[in-house]
Scaffold this motif. Structure first.
Motif, PDB file in Angstrom:
ATOM      1  N   GLY B 121       0.846  -1.187   0.000  1.00 25.67           N
ATOM      2  CA  GLY B 121       0.000   0.000   0.000  1.00 25.67           C
ATOM      3  C   GLY B 121       0.879   1.234   0.000  1.00 25.67           C
ATOM      4  O   GLY B 121       2.112   1.147   0.122  1.00 25.67           O
ATOM      5  N   ASN B 122       0.243   2.409  -0.093  1.00 24.43           N
ATOM      6  CA  ASN B 122       1.030   3.637  -0.198  1.00 24.43           C
ATOM      7  C   ASN B 122       1.885   3.883   1.030  1.00 24.43           C
ATOM      8  O   ASN B 122       2.994   4.385   0.945  1.00 24.43           O
ATOM      9  CB  ASN B 122       0.106   4.832  -0.442  1.00 24.43           C
ATOM     10  CG  ASN B 122      -0.747   5.146   0.762  1.00 24.43           C
ATOM     11  OD1 ASN B 122      -1.586   4.351   1.168  1.00 24.43           O
ATOM     12  ND2 ASN B 122      -0.510   6.298   1.358  1.00 24.43           N
ATOM     13  N   GLU B 123       1.369   3.495   2.219  1.00 23.53           N
ATOM     14  CA  GLU B 123       2.126   3.772   3.435  1.00 23.53           C
ATOM     15  C   GLU B 123       3.419   2.985   3.489  1.00 23.53           C
ATOM     16  O   GLU B 123       4.451   3.482   3.901  1.00 23.53           O
ATOM     17  CB  GLU B 123       1.274   3.496   4.675  1.00 23.53           C
ATOM     18  CG  GLU B 123       0.336   4.662   4.950  1.00 23.53           C
ATOM     19  CD  GLU B 123      -0.547   4.433   6.160  1.00 23.53           C
ATOM     20  OE1 GLU B 123      -0.246   3.511   6.952  1.00 23.53           O
ATOM     21  OE2 GLU B 123      -1.537   5.161   6.299  1.00 23.53           O
ATOM     22  N   GLU B 124       3.346   1.709   3.060  1.00 23.84           N
ATOM     23  CA  GLU B 124       4.556   0.891   3.061  1.00 23.84           C
ATOM     24  C   GLU B 124       5.594   1.434   2.089  1.00 23.84           C
ATOM     25  O   GLU B 124       6.781   1.214   2.249  1.00 23.84           O
ATOM     26  CB  GLU B 124       4.214  -0.554   2.693  1.00 23.84           C
ATOM     27  CG  GLU B 124       3.600  -1.326   3.844  1.00 23.84           C
ATOM     28  CD  GLU B 124       2.290  -2.022   3.468  1.00 23.84           C
ATOM     29  OE1 GLU B 124       1.772  -2.719   4.317  1.00 23.84           O
ATOM     30  OE2 GLU B 124       1.787  -1.843   2.335  1.00 23.84           O
ATOM     31  N   LEU B 125       5.106   2.147   1.075  1.00 23.11           N
ATOM     32  CA  LEU B 125       6.017   2.717   0.077  1.00 23.11           C
ATOM     33  C   LEU B 125       6.430   4.145   0.438  1.00 23.11           C
ATOM     34  O   LEU B 125       7.261   4.745  -0.233  1.00 23.11           O
ATOM     35  CB  LEU B 125       5.360   2.712  -1.307  1.00 23.11           C
ATOM     36  CG  LEU B 125       5.029   1.317  -1.856  1.00 23.11           C
ATOM     37  CD1 LEU B 125       4.196   1.434  -3.124  1.00 23.11           C
ATOM     38  CD2 LEU B 125       6.318   0.544  -2.129  1.00 23.11           C
ATOM     39  N   GLY B 126       5.821   4.696   1.493  1.00 28.52           N
ATOM     40  CA  GLY B 126       6.190   6.050   1.933  1.00 28.52           C
ATOM     41  C   GLY B 126       5.709   7.121   0.976  1.00 28.52           C
ATOM     42  O   GLY B 126       6.357   8.162   0.845  1.00 28.52           O
ATOM     43  N   ILE B 127       4.602   6.892   0.272  1.00 30.21           N
ATOM     44  CA  ILE B 127       4.110   7.926  -0.650  1.00 30.21           C
ATOM     45  C   ILE B 127       2.672   8.290  -0.301  1.00 30.21           C
ATOM     46  O   ILE B 127       2.005   7.586   0.460  1.00 30.21           O
ATOM     47  CB  ILE B 127       4.206   7.488  -2.133  1.00 30.21           C
ATOM     48  CG1 ILE B 127       3.397   6.192  -2.357  1.00 30.21           C
ATOM     49  CG2 ILE B 127       5.653   7.302  -2.543  1.00 30.21           C
ATOM     50  CD1 ILE B 127       3.246   5.836  -3.818  1.00 30.21           C
ATOM     51  N   THR B 128       2.230   9.398  -0.873  1.00 35.41           N
ATOM     52  CA  THR B 128       0.860   9.867  -0.639  1.00 35.41           C
ATOM     53  C   THR B 128       0.263  10.261  -1.977  1.00 35.41           C
ATOM     54  O   THR B 128       0.897  10.099  -3.027  1.00 35.41           O
ATOM     55  CB  THR B 128       0.856  11.114   0.267  1.00 35.41           C
ATOM     56  OG1 THR B 128       1.519  12.158  -0.453  1.00 35.41           O
ATOM     57  CG2 THR B 128       1.594  10.879   1.574  1.00 35.41           C
ATOM     58  N   ASP B 129      -0.935  10.807  -1.916  1.00 33.10           N
ATOM     59  CA  ASP B 129      -1.594  11.297  -3.127  1.00 33.10           C
ATOM     60  C   ASP B 129      -0.787  12.385  -3.828  1.00 33.10           C
ATOM     61  O   ASP B 129      -0.998  12.675  -4.998  1.00 33.10           O
ATOM     62  CB  ASP B 129      -2.988  11.837  -2.775  1.00 33.10           C
ATOM     63  CG  ASP B 129      -3.976  10.693  -2.538  1.00 33.10           C
ATOM     64  OD1 ASP B 129      -3.642   9.547  -2.916  1.00 33.10           O
ATOM     65  OD2 ASP B 129      -5.066  10.946  -1.979  1.00 33.10           O
ATOM     66  N   VAL B 130       0.136  13.009  -3.078  1.00 29.82           N
ATOM     67  CA  VAL B 130       0.959  14.051  -3.710  1.00 29.82           C
ATOM     68  C   VAL B 130       1.851  13.426  -4.775  1.00 29.82           C
ATOM     69  O   VAL B 130       1.971  13.931  -5.893  1.00 29.82           O
ATOM     70  CB  VAL B 130       1.818  14.793  -2.663  1.00 29.82           C
ATOM     71  CG1 VAL B 130       2.822  15.723  -3.353  1.00 29.82           C
ATOM     72  CG2 VAL B 130       0.924  15.583  -1.707  1.00 29.82           C
ATOM     73  N   GLU B 131       2.470  12.287  -4.436  1.00 28.95           N
ATOM     74  CA  GLU B 131       3.368  11.644  -5.394  1.00 28.95           C
ATOM     75  C   GLU B 131       2.581  10.862  -6.450  1.00 28.95           C
ATOM     76  O   GLU B 131       2.990  10.777  -7.597  1.00 28.95           O
ATOM     77  CB  GLU B 131       4.331  10.682  -4.685  1.00 28.95           C
ATOM     78  CG  GLU B 131       5.435  11.372  -3.889  1.00 28.95           C
ATOM     79  CD  GLU B 131       4.987  11.799  -2.497  1.00 28.95           C
ATOM     80  OE1 GLU B 131       3.876  11.402  -2.084  1.00 28.95           O
ATOM     81  OE2 GLU B 131       5.726  12.548  -1.850  1.00 28.95           O
ATOM     82  N   TYR B 132       1.484  10.230  -6.043  1.00 28.36           N
ATOM     83  CA  TYR B 132       0.682   9.440  -6.986  1.00 28.36           C
ATOM     84  C   TYR B 132      -0.778   9.569  -6.598  1.00 28.36           C
ATOM     85  O   TYR B 132      -1.285   8.822  -5.733  1.00 28.36           O
ATOM     86  CB  TYR B 132       1.126   7.960  -6.953  1.00 28.36           C
ATOM     87  CG  TYR B 132       0.557   7.152  -8.109  1.00 28.36           C
ATOM     88  CD1 TYR B 132       1.186   7.169  -9.348  1.00 28.36           C
ATOM     89  CD2 TYR B 132      -0.607   6.399  -7.962  1.00 28.36           C
ATOM     90  CE1 TYR B 132       0.668   6.454 -10.419  1.00 28.36           C
ATOM     91  CE2 TYR B 132      -1.134   5.680  -9.023  1.00 28.36           C
ATOM     92  CZ  TYR B 132      -0.491   5.714 -10.255  1.00 28.36           C
ATOM     93  OH  TYR B 132      -1.000   5.002 -11.308  1.00 28.36           O
ATOM     94  N   PRO B 133      -1.476  10.507  -7.220  1.00 28.98           N
ATOM     95  CA  PRO B 133      -2.870  10.757  -6.838  1.00 28.98           C
ATOM     96  C   PRO B 133      -3.687   9.466  -6.910  1.00 28.98           C
ATOM     97  O   PRO B 133      -3.599   8.740  -7.905  1.00 28.98           O
ATOM     98  CB  PRO B 133      -3.349  11.775  -7.870  1.00 28.98           C
ATOM     99  CG  PRO B 133      -2.101  12.440  -8.349  1.00 28.98           C
ATOM    100  CD  PRO B 133      -1.022  11.416  -8.282  1.00 28.98           C
ATOM    101  N   GLY B 134      -4.465   9.200  -5.863  1.00 27.93           N
ATOM    102  CA  GLY B 134      -5.303   8.015  -5.837  1.00 27.93           C
ATOM    103  C   GLY B 134      -4.666   6.840  -5.137  1.00 27.93           C
ATOM    104  O   GLY B 134      -5.299   5.802  -4.964  1.00 27.93           O
ATOM    105  N   CYS B 135      -3.406   6.984  -4.725  1.00 27.80           N
ATOM    106  CA  CYS B 135      -2.757   5.837  -4.096  1.00 27.80           C
ATOM    107  C   CYS B 135      -3.224   5.642  -2.661  1.00 27.80           C
ATOM    108  O   CYS B 135      -3.119   4.562  -2.098  1.00 27.80           O
ATOM    109  CB  CYS B 135      -1.235   5.945  -4.158  1.00 27.80           C
ATOM    110  SG  CYS B 135      -0.525   7.173  -3.060  1.00 27.80           S
TER     111      CYS B 135
END
Lengths: 343, 804
Positions: B121-135
């Motif tokens: 999921g996005n948290e495990e990858l350290g990203i948010t909607d800012v880096e990939y909208p919809g993640c």
């Protein structure tokens, strides 16, 4: 009457206490009065026959007596111990003029700081340097202001300083000796200046609030950055061996311009890159540069006539690199098993 | 300073590896402390396509997926995710992959079914909607667009660059900005840096008509520029801007705050945006605070100001602490309709002292402390306005408020080509120097031996004065490359290199101490007041006059030592406790005594012996050996010394009345105070006193031509008689012959009075000495007469009897 009895016990105990001539006698007396089978305990055992008020009163008084006696016993014990020690000291008197004894005591050793300091120093003596020293507790003016670091200069934050008062501090580097040398000596000079320096650094494996630095200062009419490179390279090779390379890279210090950091090829991996040198093949050992003309002018010499270069090398750091010492605190701790390794 | 590679690529073509770039920057004076991957800590994650999903045989909540990761064989992944379906492209962590928080993924069995890895999921990858909208979908991240199976996640997300963490030296505050550091980076990559042009936004009306700025203390605020934006639409900033801020570790807030933050990163100039409705009379007053004036800052904290602090105020109240933090009362909120952008210059030392007193060094304060400059202040303001326009964040008003007492004119300096070459020992032509300076956008021209340089506004470190040539030599040197300068040794006059006498003596003393079995200590100079108390110095003893530090680590390290004894005892204690087997140590070090001017510094030699075979006399033996080596002669040991020594086992050492130092057994009380498990023996000697008595040249003494005779005398003397007293009398006896090498060789104290014929209160001492004449062999008669003279003298002066 039971209260009189209590006071008699007290009086007798105090009398005997003063007579006790040894701590053994005193202990015996202590047991016979205050011990479980002692007189004071015995008297308290008779309490059952008393009225409630009397019981309370006796308890109070007995406690007061007990406390007093405990204190008096303790005081007497301390006095007797002191007396015994005084007598022992008298008995132990020696004739201090008798000759000393020479016994075989194994081989001692110099501290690694002394060894490294001498290696650097001796390499430089061969290049015409002489030794110079200055005080460890120094004026702010010499430590900072004369070196182009006026009050409020942001670079003062680079060195956290122990202060004695607003004018006096523990020198943070050996550089104030540069100012002393420039002010007092006839030029040209080539100086090597060893000494302890102090910084507000909590001790850890690579920091010590007290450490040893060696300043180099060359003042002459025509010295250059190339001379600085050559001089540093010569003592780097003297300490670390002929196959160790040194390089200068640009940096900033308020007292030099141009300024440089000196790296040496990693003594652990030989320059190939390892964990000690973070894979770069180089290890930083000191700062150096062409002396800032303001410093020369501040110290009363003409920067148009005299050019200078200087460096300040951490002897501790060099010692750690050279001998593979992983924790700088070992140098200052004084464990014989460490110190005896540098014979 | 964090420089994202993506940002750098906007200005230059990045044609080397990150490591090579770091090396080039290093050799130009910019050390890259760390190369941080954009997806820091993420490794071993790939895009996979879910080929099929089957129920788990043993668990209702798990499903078994067959996935294509671009390898020869499909892999099996067990998941509890409910938001994935066949055909989806999802990230999968395989083969010891690492995820945020250091989580490591291994192939495993889940309820009896093998799983080669884990969907992320996005948290495990350290990203948010800012880096990939919809993640941020609460389950496994699902790609919306096509990617080849097996592609690294970094590639798929276009987060495959790195961020350079660059250490800056204090002389280059201009490089605390993307623009500044990219200027240097471009040159390091051999390219020219073209500073982006800021589009001028005309705006409507003139902000000077509605807002005013008054500077009451122009020294502390040399320039204050401001522009006004009305009809604000406060909303989140666009993703590209949020990404940029996140890349350098800043948290996106709203479009207006993000604009000031982005400008701070790009131009290195801190700005502030006020809610204009909260500024009374739309009038900014820059003035010193009143004593105890209170300002609530953006972080909600109450700040108590003092008169030396600079305040941003309106006619009625403070609205911000200058250079440190804006006020809570004028913060930009969702309701803000009009803002005044501040871009000002404040005096670094003032901001430094304010931030320190308030215990709050903000990002902005840090930049002001390092130094900002007035031309850049205006650029930053204009860039912010450009961004407002670009983001359609509001209506820009025309004009610019500019209260300026700073000198904005271009600095011109001249440097001597030959002098620069002399400083560096290079042979560069004037044209080459012009070219090198040009590579970092410093315009220069060569006129004969002179370089005429137009110093760009951002290079505040290049001064017009005595140091100009050195400033330019520094630039030329680093751009040409220090590694290209061949090392030389000093030319010209030869020098006589030598060690000072004091250094030579110290060498000899240390070498001798080591040869005598001692290990060399370097103890810290800091001691505790308790140490001085434990050493029991008399009131008025100079050693109580210690230098006290204003800012020690703690009370136990608050004094500079006035003695070496404490450090020696601590070292001895450590070795006893650790049972190291080492008991002989020495130190040569300075002690300090307080003084209204500079403390008095004195060098001491301290020696300690402790252990089973040691006593007062083994330590004395060590010192005698040292004295012998140094040629320090006629040293007398007389009873006495400091209180920390045993009262009947201590002595003061002198040479011809000049005190060298003290020696003794450590007092039992002191031994206890330092928690020493065994007795210790200490000597402290004054280094300079010792040096005064060194025999520097030993003159040859002719060898005796005639033999000497040796005689021994056993004497009955008073119990408290010292050997030295007897020796003095023997040496001084009028014996008409030479009396040499007088030594005591035996002392006998009767166990009981009268024992072996020795009366009560007496003891026996045996001495040996040599008798000799320079010019003849002594006759028996002469010898007899001499011994009689000695005995007579001993009897007369000391009451000593020959033992029967």
């Amino acid at each position: 009457m039971i209260f009189d009895e209590l006071m008699q016990i007290r009086a007798k105990a105090l009398e005997q206490l003063e007579k006790a001539a040894s701590s053994d006698e005193l202990s015996e007396l202590n047991t016979s009065v205050l011990g479980r089978g002692g007189m004071l305990t015995a008297i308290l055992r008779t309490m059952g026959k008393l009225s409630a008020e009397e019981r309370a009163e006796l308890g109070k008084r007995a406690n007061a007596v007990k406390q007093e006696l405990v204190e008096r016993f303790e005081a007497r014990r301390a006095m007797l111990a002191e007396e015994a020690e005084r007598k022992k000291i008298e008995r132990e008197a020696i004739d201090v003029t008798l000759p000393g004894k020479r016994i075989a005591a194994g081989t001692g050793a110099l501290n690694p700081l002394t060894l490294v300091y001498r290696e650097i120093r001796d390499a430089l003596i061969g290049l015409g340097f002489t030794t110079f020293e200055g005080p460890e507790v120094e004026y702010d003016e010499y430590n900072f202001t004369l070196l182009n670091l006026p009050p409020n200069h942001p670079a003062r934050d680079m060195q956290d300083t122990f202060y004695v008062n607003d004018r006096v501090l523990l020198r943070t580097h050996t550089s104030p000796c540069e100012a002393r040398a420039l002010k007092t000596l006839d030029l040209p000079v080539r100086l090597v200046i060893p000494g302890r320096v102090f910084r507000v650094d909590e001790p850890d494996a690579s920091h010590s609030p007290v450490f040893m630095q060696m300043e180099g200062l060359v003042v002459d009419r025509n010295v250059s950055l190339a001379d600085l490179k050559g001089t540093i390279d010569s003592f780097v090779k003297a300490v670390f061996g002929e196959n160790v390379e040194s390089r200068l890279r640009p940096s900033y210090f308020p007292f030099t311009e141009p300024s440089a950091e000196v790296d040496i090829s990693c003594s652990i991996c030989g320059g190939k890159g390892c964990s000690s040198c973070k894979g770069t093949g180089w290890m930083e050992i000191m700062g150096c540069g062409i002396t800032n003309p303001h410093e020369i002018e501040n110290c009363g010499k003409d920067p148009d006539e005299w050019r200078a270069f200087a460096w300040g090398v951490g002897v501790d750091r060099v010692a750690c690199l050279k001998y593979g010492i992983s924790d700088i605190r070992l140098i200052y701790e004084g464990d014989g098993r460490f110190l005896s390794q540098f014979k | 300073m964090k420089l994202p590679l993506k940002w750098l690529k906007e200005y230059v073509e990045f044609n080397v590896t990150p490591k090579e770039f770091a090396e080039r920057m290093l050799l130009r004076g910019f050390e890259v402390a760390e190369i941080i991957p954009e997806m820091d800590g993420i490794d071993g994650v790939y895009v996979c396509r879910i080929m099929s999903i089957e129920p788990h045989p043993n668990a209702d909540k798990l499903r078994v997926c067959t996935v294509d990761v671009g390898r020869d064989e499909p892999l099996q992944i067990v998941t509890n995710a409910t938001n994935v379906k066949e055909g989806d492209l999802v990230p999968v962590a395989l083969d010891n992959a690492t995820l945020t928080g250091g989580l490591v993924i291994h192939p495993t069995k889940m309820r009896g079914v093998a799983s080669a890895g884990m969907f992320c999921g996005n948290e495990e990858l350290g990203i948010t909607d800012v880096e990939y909208p919809g993640c941020e979908n609460g389950g496994v991240m699902v790609f919306f667009e096509e990617h080849p199976a097996g592609q690294r996640i970094q590639e798929a997300l276009d987060l495959d660059d790195c961020i350079f963490d660059i250490e800056l030296t204090p002389n280059r505050p201009d490089c605390q900005s993307i623009i500044g550091i990219c200027r240097e980076a471009a040159a390091a990559l051999g390219q020219r840096f073209n500073e982006p042009e800021i589009r001028h936004i005309e705006g409507y009306g003139d902000c000077s008509d509605i807002a005013r700025v008054t500077i009451e203390n122009p020294y502390l605020c040399p320039r204050y520029t401001a522009r006004v934006v009305t009809d604000l639409k406060i909303e989140p900033s666009p993703l590209w801007m949020q990404r940029k801020l996140k890349a350098v570790g800043l948290r996106p807030i709203n479009n207006i705050v993000d604009i000031t933050n982005l400008v701070l990163v790009e131009y290195g100039h801190p700005m502030h945006a006020f809610d204009l409705a909260c500024v009374a009379d739309n009038h900014i007053v820059v003035r010193n605070a009143k004593e105890n004036e209170i300002v609530y800052t953006l972080d909600g904290k109450e700040r108590v100001m003092s008169e030396d602090m600079l305040l941003i105020a309106d006619p009625t109240k403070g609205v911000g602490v200058a250079g440190v933090m804006g006020g809570l009362n004028s913060e930009i909120t969702d309701a803000t309709e009009a803002t005044l952008f501040e871009s000002a210059v404040f005096r670094p030392e003032n901001i430094r002292s304010t931030a320190r007193k308030l215990h709050h060094v903000t990002d902005s304060a840090a930049r002001f402390i390092k130094g900002v400059e007035p031309v850049n202040a205006e650029k930053a303001l204009l860039r912010a306005i450009e961004l407002v326009d670009e983001l359609h964040a509001g209506r820009v008003m025309g004009g610019m408020i500019d209260v300026c007492s700073a000198d904005l004119s271009e600095k011109q300096v001249a440097a001597s080509v030959s002098h620069v070459n002399e400083i560096l020992d290079t042979d560069l032509s004037a044209d080459k120097m012009v070219e090198l300076l040009g590579s970092i956008n410093i315009p220069a021209e060569a006129v004969g031996d002179t370089l005429r340089i137009r110093v760009p506004h951002f290079r505040t470190d290049i001064e017009d004065g005595i140091e100009t040539d050195w400033d330019i030599a520094e630039e030329i040197g680093r751009l040409y490359g220090y590694t290209n300068i061949a090392p030389t040794l000093m030319r010209g006059d030869t020098f006589r290199g030598y060690l000072s006498a004091s250094v030579k003596d110290e060498d000899m003393i240390k070498d001798t101490m080591a040869a005598l079995g001692c290990l060399e200590l370097y103890n810290y100079n800091f001691i505790s007041p308790k140490e001085l108390a434990d050493l029991c110095f008399d009131e008025g003893d100079e050693r109580l006059n210690a230098v006290r530090l204003l800012n020690p680590f703690g009370e136990d390290q608050s004094l500079m030592r006035t003695e070496l004894a404490g450090g020696l005892l601590r070292a001895a204690c450590l070795n006893l406790n650790r049972k190291t087997g080492y008991g002989r140590f020495f130190e040569v070090g300075n002690v300090h005594f307080d003084d209204p001017e500079l403390p008095v510094e004195r060098k001491l030699l301290g020696v300690i012996h402790t252990g089973a075979n040691e006593d007062f006399f083994t330590l004395k033996g060590t010192l005698e050996a040292l004295f012998e080596k140094l040629g320090v002669e006629r040293v007398r040991f007389e009873k006495g010394g400091s209180n920390y020594l045993h009262p009947t086992q201590k002595a003061i050492m002198t040479v011809d009345g000049d005190k060298l130092g003290e020696i003794g057994t450590v007092h039992p009380k002191v031994q206890r105070a330092f928690e020493l498990s065994a007795p210790a023996y200490i000597a402290e000697l004054d280094f300079e006193a010792l040096r005064r008595h060194i025999t520097r040249v030993r003159k040859y003494k002719p060898l005796p031509k005639h033999p000497a005779v040796q005689r021994d005398l056993a004497l009955i003397v008073d119990e408290d008689m010292e050997a030295q007293q007897v020796i003095d009398v023997i040496e001084a006896a009028k014996a008409r012959v030479l009396i040499e090498n007088v030594r005591v060789f035996d002392v006998y104290r009767p166990k009981l009075p009268g024992d072996k014929g020795i009366p009560a209160g007496k003891k026996s001492m045996a001495f040996t000495f040599q008798l000799r004449a320079d010019d003849h062999t002594l006759t028996d008669e002469e010898i007899g007469q001499a011994v009689n003279a000695i005995l007579k003298s001993l009897k007369f002066r000391l009451g000593a009897e020959l033992r029967a």
